[in-house]
Design a protein around this motif. Structure first.
Motif, PDB file in Angstrom:
ATOM      1  N   ILE A  74      31.168  49.324  39.528  1.00 22.70           N
ATOM      2  CA  ILE A  74      32.572  49.008  39.799  1.00 22.70           C
ATOM      3  C   ILE A  74      32.605  48.030  40.965  1.00 22.70           C
ATOM      4  CG2 ILE A  74      34.812  49.897  40.512  1.00 22.70           C
ATOM      5  CD1 ILE A  74      34.050  50.802  37.741  1.00 22.70           C
ATOM      6  N   ASN A  75      33.109  46.836  40.736  1.00 26.15           N
ATOM      7  CA  ASN A  75      33.183  45.843  41.791  1.00 26.15           C
ATOM      8  C   ASN A  75      34.315  46.194  42.743  1.00 26.15           C
ATOM      9  OD1 ASN A  75      34.370  43.024  42.831  1.00 26.15           O
ATOM     10  ND2 ASN A  75      32.176  42.809  42.476  1.00 26.15           N
ATOM     11  N   LEU A  76      34.000  46.401  44.015  1.00 29.79           N
ATOM     12  CA  LEU A  76      34.990  46.902  44.971  1.00 29.79           C
ATOM     13  C   LEU A  76      36.088  45.894  45.300  1.00 29.79           C
ATOM     14  CD1 LEU A  76      32.718  48.959  47.401  1.00 29.79           C
ATOM     15  CD2 LEU A  76      33.998  49.722  45.403  1.00 29.79           C
ATOM     16  N   PRO A  77      35.778  44.608  45.538  1.00 28.99           N
ATOM     17  CA  PRO A  77      36.873  43.658  45.777  1.00 28.99           C
ATOM     18  C   PRO A  77      37.853  43.579  44.608  1.00 28.99           C
ATOM     19  CG  PRO A  77      34.788  42.706  46.476  1.00 28.99           C
ATOM     20  CD  PRO A  77      34.463  43.972  45.746  1.00 28.99           C
ATOM     21  N   VAL A  78      37.301  43.592  43.401  1.00 32.13           N
ATOM     22  CA  VAL A  78      38.178  43.550  42.231  1.00 32.13           C
ATOM     23  C   VAL A  78      38.967  44.841  42.103  1.00 32.13           C
ATOM     24  CG1 VAL A  78      38.238  43.407  39.711  1.00 32.13           C
ATOM     25  CG2 VAL A  78      36.771  41.877  41.008  1.00 32.13           C
ATOM     26  N   ALA A  79      38.349  45.974  42.451  1.00 35.75           N
ATOM     27  CA  ALA A  79      39.070  47.249  42.394  1.00 35.75           C
ATOM     28  C   ALA A  79      40.306  47.213  43.293  1.00 35.75           C
ATOM     29  CB  ALA A  79      38.148  48.397  42.803  1.00 35.75           C
ATOM     30  N   LEU A  84      46.646  39.394  40.712  1.00 35.62           N
ATOM     31  CA  LEU A  84      46.228  39.009  39.367  1.00 35.62           C
ATOM     32  C   LEU A  84      45.654  37.599  39.369  1.00 35.62           C
ATOM     33  CD1 LEU A  84      46.112  39.276  36.269  1.00 35.62           C
ATOM     34  CD2 LEU A  84      48.497  38.531  36.218  1.00 35.62           C
ATOM     35  N   LEU A  85      46.325  36.674  40.047  1.00 35.48           N
ATOM     36  CA  LEU A  85      45.882  35.288  40.058  1.00 35.48           C
ATOM     37  C   LEU A  85      44.557  35.120  40.807  1.00 35.48           C
ATOM     38  CD1 LEU A  85      49.312  33.494  40.638  1.00 35.48           C
ATOM     39  CD2 LEU A  85      48.121  33.931  38.487  1.00 35.48           C
ATOM     40  N   VAL A  86      44.385  35.868  41.905  1.00 35.40           N
ATOM     41  CA  VAL A  86      43.112  35.816  42.630  1.00 35.40           C
ATOM     42  C   VAL A  86      41.987  36.345  41.745  1.00 35.40           C
ATOM     43  CG1 VAL A  86      41.818  36.748  44.600  1.00 35.40           C
ATOM     44  CG2 VAL A  86      44.178  35.978  44.918  1.00 35.40           C
ATOM     45  N   THR A  87      42.260  37.415  41.010  1.00 32.24           N
ATOM     46  CA  THR A  87      41.260  37.957  40.089  1.00 32.24           C
ATOM     47  C   THR A  87      40.875  36.918  39.042  1.00 32.24           C
ATOM     48  OG1 THR A  87      42.178  40.184  40.375  1.00 32.24           O
ATOM     49  CG2 THR A  87      40.733  39.838  38.493  1.00 32.24           C
ATOM     50  N   LEU A  88      41.865  36.189  38.547  1.00 33.84           N
ATOM     51  CA  LEU A  88      41.582  35.162  37.545  1.00 33.84           C
ATOM     52  C   LEU A  88      40.736  34.034  38.128  1.00 33.84           C
ATOM     53  CD1 LEU A  88      45.010  34.898  35.687  1.00 33.84           C
ATOM     54  CD2 LEU A  88      42.993  36.240  35.095  1.00 33.84           C
ATOM     55  N   VAL A  89      40.998  33.663  39.378  1.00 31.05           N
ATOM     56  CA  VAL A  89      40.179  32.634  40.023  1.00 31.05           C
ATOM     57  C   VAL A  89      38.712  33.093  40.068  1.00 31.05           C
ATOM     58  CG1 VAL A  89      39.701  31.443  42.194  1.00 31.05           C
ATOM     59  CG2 VAL A  89      42.047  31.620  41.373  1.00 31.05           C
ATOM     60  N   LEU A  90      38.511  34.375  40.434  1.00 33.09           N
ATOM     61  CA  LEU A  90      37.150  34.912  40.471  1.00 33.09           C
ATOM     62  C   LEU A  90      36.513  34.885  39.078  1.00 33.09           C
ATOM     63  CD1 LEU A  90      37.606  37.997  42.839  1.00 33.09           C
ATOM     64  CD2 LEU A  90      36.533  35.800  43.382  1.00 33.09           C
ATOM     65  N   LEU A  91      37.281  35.313  38.077  1.00 34.00           N
ATOM     66  CA  LEU A  91      36.749  35.341  36.715  1.00 34.00           C
ATOM     67  C   LEU A  91      36.332  33.947  36.251  1.00 34.00           C
ATOM     68  CD1 LEU A  91      39.168  37.799  34.875  1.00 34.00           C
ATOM     69  CD2 LEU A  91      36.735  38.103  35.243  1.00 34.00           C
ATOM     70  N   PHE A 105      30.782  33.293  45.027  1.00 27.93           N
ATOM     71  CA  PHE A 105      31.140  34.129  43.878  1.00 27.93           C
ATOM     72  C   PHE A 105      30.050  35.169  43.596  1.00 27.93           C
ATOM     73  CE2 PHE A 105      33.929  30.543  43.318  1.00 27.93           C
ATOM     74  CZ  PHE A 105      35.077  31.109  42.785  1.00 27.93           C
ATOM     75  N   HIS A 106      28.801  34.785  43.757  1.00 30.69           N
ATOM     76  CA  HIS A 106      27.719  35.744  43.546  1.00 30.69           C
ATOM     77  C   HIS A 106      27.752  36.841  44.606  1.00 30.69           C
ATOM     78  CE1 HIS A 106      25.765  33.745  40.198  1.00 30.69           C
ATOM     79  NE2 HIS A 106      25.841  32.597  40.837  1.00 30.69           N
ATOM     80  N   ALA A 107      28.150  36.474  45.817  1.00 28.49           N
ATOM     81  CA  ALA A 107      28.259  37.473  46.889  1.00 28.49           C
ATOM     82  C   ALA A 107      29.347  38.488  46.581  1.00 28.49           C
ATOM     83  CB  ALA A 107      28.544  36.776  48.215  1.00 28.49           C
ATOM     84  N   VAL A 108      30.484  38.012  46.055  1.00 29.80           N
ATOM     85  CA  VAL A 108      31.578  38.918  45.680  1.00 29.80           C
ATOM     86  C   VAL A 108      31.134  39.839  44.554  1.00 29.80           C
ATOM     87  CG1 VAL A 108      33.877  39.038  44.644  1.00 29.80           C
ATOM     88  CG2 VAL A 108      33.407  37.368  46.450  1.00 29.80           C
ATOM     89  N   ALA A 109      30.427  39.293  43.580  1.00 36.00           N
ATOM     90  CA  ALA A 109      29.981  40.093  42.432  1.00 36.00           C
ATOM     91  C   ALA A 109      28.996  41.169  42.836  1.00 36.00           C
ATOM     92  CB  ALA A 109      29.349  39.183  41.386  1.00 36.00           C
ATOM     93  N   ALA A 110      28.280  40.959  43.943  1.00 30.41           N
ATOM     94  CA  ALA A 110      27.245  41.912  44.362  1.00 30.41           C
ATOM     95  C   ALA A 110      27.823  43.134  45.073  1.00 30.41           C
ATOM     96  CB  ALA A 110      26.250  41.217  45.283  1.00 30.41           C
ATOM     97  N   VAL A 111      29.086  43.081  45.473  1.00 30.91           N
ATOM     98  CA  VAL A 111      29.695  44.202  46.204  1.00 30.91           C
ATOM     99  C   VAL A 111      30.237  45.204  45.181  1.00 30.91           C
ATOM    100  CG1 VAL A 111      31.383  44.894  47.946  1.00 30.91           C
ATOM    101  CG2 VAL A 111      30.338  42.619  48.051  1.00 30.91           C
ATOM    102  N   GLU A 112      29.404  46.146  44.758  1.00 34.88           N
ATOM    103  CA  GLU A 112      29.821  47.085  43.729  1.00 34.88           C
ATOM    104  C   GLU A 112      29.189  48.449  43.946  1.00 34.88           C
ATOM    105  OE1 GLU A 112      26.591  46.186  40.188  1.00 34.88           O
ATOM    106  OE2 GLU A 112      28.560  45.211  40.083  1.00 34.88           O
ATOM    107  N   VAL A 113      29.836  49.474  43.394  1.00 35.49           N
ATOM    108  CA  VAL A 113      29.339  50.848  43.415  1.00 35.49           C
ATOM    109  C   VAL A 113      29.469  51.401  42.005  1.00 35.49           C
ATOM    110  CG1 VAL A 113      29.690  53.181  44.293  1.00 35.49           C
ATOM    111  CG2 VAL A 113      29.972  51.221  45.832  1.00 35.49           C
ATOM    112  N   PHE A 141      31.167  45.151  31.683  1.00 35.67           N
ATOM    113  CA  PHE A 141      30.304  44.053  31.250  1.00 35.67           C
ATOM    114  C   PHE A 141      30.041  42.995  32.319  1.00 35.67           C
ATOM    115  CE2 PHE A 141      32.559  45.727  27.533  1.00 35.67           C
ATOM    116  CZ  PHE A 141      31.484  46.092  26.735  1.00 35.67           C
ATOM    117  N   GLY A 142      30.815  43.010  33.426  1.00 39.63           N
ATOM    118  CA  GLY A 142      30.565  42.060  34.500  1.00 39.63           C
ATOM    119  C   GLY A 142      31.502  40.870  34.489  1.00 39.63           C
ATOM    120  N   PHE A 143      31.508  40.163  35.616  1.00 39.88           N
ATOM    121  CA  PHE A 143      32.376  39.004  35.793  1.00 39.88           C
ATOM    122  C   PHE A 143      32.127  37.912  34.758  1.00 39.88           C
ATOM    123  CE2 PHE A 143      33.222  40.212  40.282  1.00 39.88           C
ATOM    124  CZ  PHE A 143      34.585  39.966  40.294  1.00 39.88           C
ATOM    125  N   ASN A 144      30.869  37.617  34.525  1.00 39.63           N
ATOM    126  CA  ASN A 144      30.524  36.454  33.698  1.00 39.63           C
ATOM    127  C   ASN A 144      30.344  36.810  32.229  1.00 39.63           C
ATOM    128  OD1 ASN A 144      28.244  37.931  34.138  1.00 39.63           O
ATOM    129  ND2 ASN A 144      26.873  36.182  34.446  1.00 39.63           N
TER     130      ASN A 144
END
Length: 381
Positions: free
Chosen positions: A57-62, A242-249, A46-54, A319-322
């Motif tokens: 803006i988090n790119l996987p979530v985008a 949407l559901l995958v995003t919620l799992v990440l959140l 999860f921390h690795a996913v959160a680190a992929v941003e520009v 504000f970020g994932f967490n």
């Protein structure tokens, strides 16, 4: 309004609630459990996913957000704006609720409940973030599920299509200023560059892509069948995203939720109150101006529902994932379906009372059967 626009509006509003939509609350609960479990088992992922941003803006979530939003915007025919004056009373009431009441009433409720009454029971460092999330949730009206609510409340399909198209256009210009104003009043530093980038990324670009894609599909197949096949294919992908995003959140929020499970219940209180307040106000105002019931129903539902996909995306970007803001927007997803179904039930049960006011046309006058209107038979489902 063109025949194609009319047909599209009718089909969109008459679409039945699918399997995923009907049990959305159940899937959200499952995602909560899965996200919390995975967050404990594989925090590094999860921390690795959160680190992929520009630019924050988090790119996987985008990518996930685009998969959520674009299929919904494909349903919107911007040509429907030609019919904006057909039910001008209902349009006026809905715009007033969506842009003049709902964001500000939610901000007031958030300050009252989260900032004051419930503050002793919440993590003090997250209180402002929770308030920000609730403001984001209410700052944009829903664009997709309202077609389902309109259908269940026997709403006038052309009004629903027109209202949603108009709200989407207004959202491009009004979302960032309203959010910025209310977050400023909440004494939260507004990262304007990230907020404006979120509007561009999650509203403007998807709206342009969806409109171009829709135009090409209808040009290739004017009957609209190809568009409907694409929508049928994309809709499950949208909900899966949407559901995958919620799992990440919830993978990031798990520790906080386990430590204080009361948080979700407390955040739900102002959301529930604002849904009932805004839907009731819209319904009563439509009755006061003598809008037909088939307009008042969807007007109340559009006035109360939220574009939670945009809220989730913007909360993560700002504000970020967490963050508490991200969690607050997810609570909106959690209660959206059951609460809106309750509003639909109230609207339908009160139709007789509503139409008892002199000067309000009956349902058959507002939405005559196709057989009674041969000139509109081309729009029949």
């Amino acid at each position: 309004m063109s025949s194609q626009c009319e047909t599209t509006g009718k089909r969109a509003a008459d679409a039945p609630m699918g399997f995923f939509e009907r049990y959305l609350t159940l899937w959200v609960f499952i995602c909560i459990l899965v996200g919390i479990a995975l967050g404990h088992l594989a925090p590094g992922a999860f921390h690795a996913v959160a680190a992929v941003e520009v630019a924050q803006i988090n790119l996987p979530v985008a990518v996930l957000i685009w998969l959520m939003i674009i299929p919904m915007l494909l349903k919107i025919d911007l040509k429907a704006l030609k019919g904006v004056t057909e039910h001008w009373r209902g349009v006026g009431v809905t715009l007033f609720i969506n842009w003049g009441v709902k964001p500000f009433s939610m901000a007031l409720l958030a300050w009252l409940f989260i900032g004051w009454l419930f503050r002793p029971y919440l993590p003090p460092e997250q209180v402002d973030s929770y308030i920000a999330g609730l403001i984001l949730l209410a700052a944009a009206p829903c664009t997709a599920m309202v077609f389902v609510w309109s259908n269940l409340s026997r709403g006038e399909p052309h009004f629903t299509l027109t209202q949603v198209a108009l709200n989407d256009v207004i959202m491009v210009f009004a979302f960032a200023p309203i959010v910025g104003l209310l977050l400023g009043l909440a004494a939260i530093t507004v990262p304007w560059d990230t907020l404006l980038l979120s509007v561009l990324l999650y509203i403007v670009v998807p709206l342009i892509i969806a409109n171009i894609w829709r135009t090409l599909l209808l040009k290739q197949d004017p009957s609209g069948e190809k568009l409907r096949r694409v929508l049928a294919f994309m809709q499950p992908l949208s909900l899966i995203a949407l559901l995958v995003t919620l799992v990440l959140l919830f993978g990031f929020q798990g520790e906080q939720i386990i430590a204080q499970p009361l948080i979700i219940a407390l955040l739900a209180v102002p959301i529930l109150i604002q849904v009932f307040f805004n839907s009731g106000l819209a319904y009563l105002l439509n009755r006061a101006v003598r809008s037909p019931h088939c307009v008042a129903g969807p007007s109340a539902l559009i006035g109360a529902s939220n574009f939670f996909e945009l809220a989730v995306a913007t909360a993560i970007a700002l504000f970020g994932f967490n963050s508490g803001a991200a969690l607050a927007t997810v609570v909106g997803v959690l209660i959206e379906v059951p609460v809106m179904l309750l509003v639909v039930h109230v609207v339908m049960r009160t139709q007789g009372w509503y139409e008892s006011r002199p000067g309000i046309p009956t349902y058959d006058e507002c939405c005559p059967p196709v057989a009674a209107a041969p000139e509109r038979s081309a729009s029949a489902v």
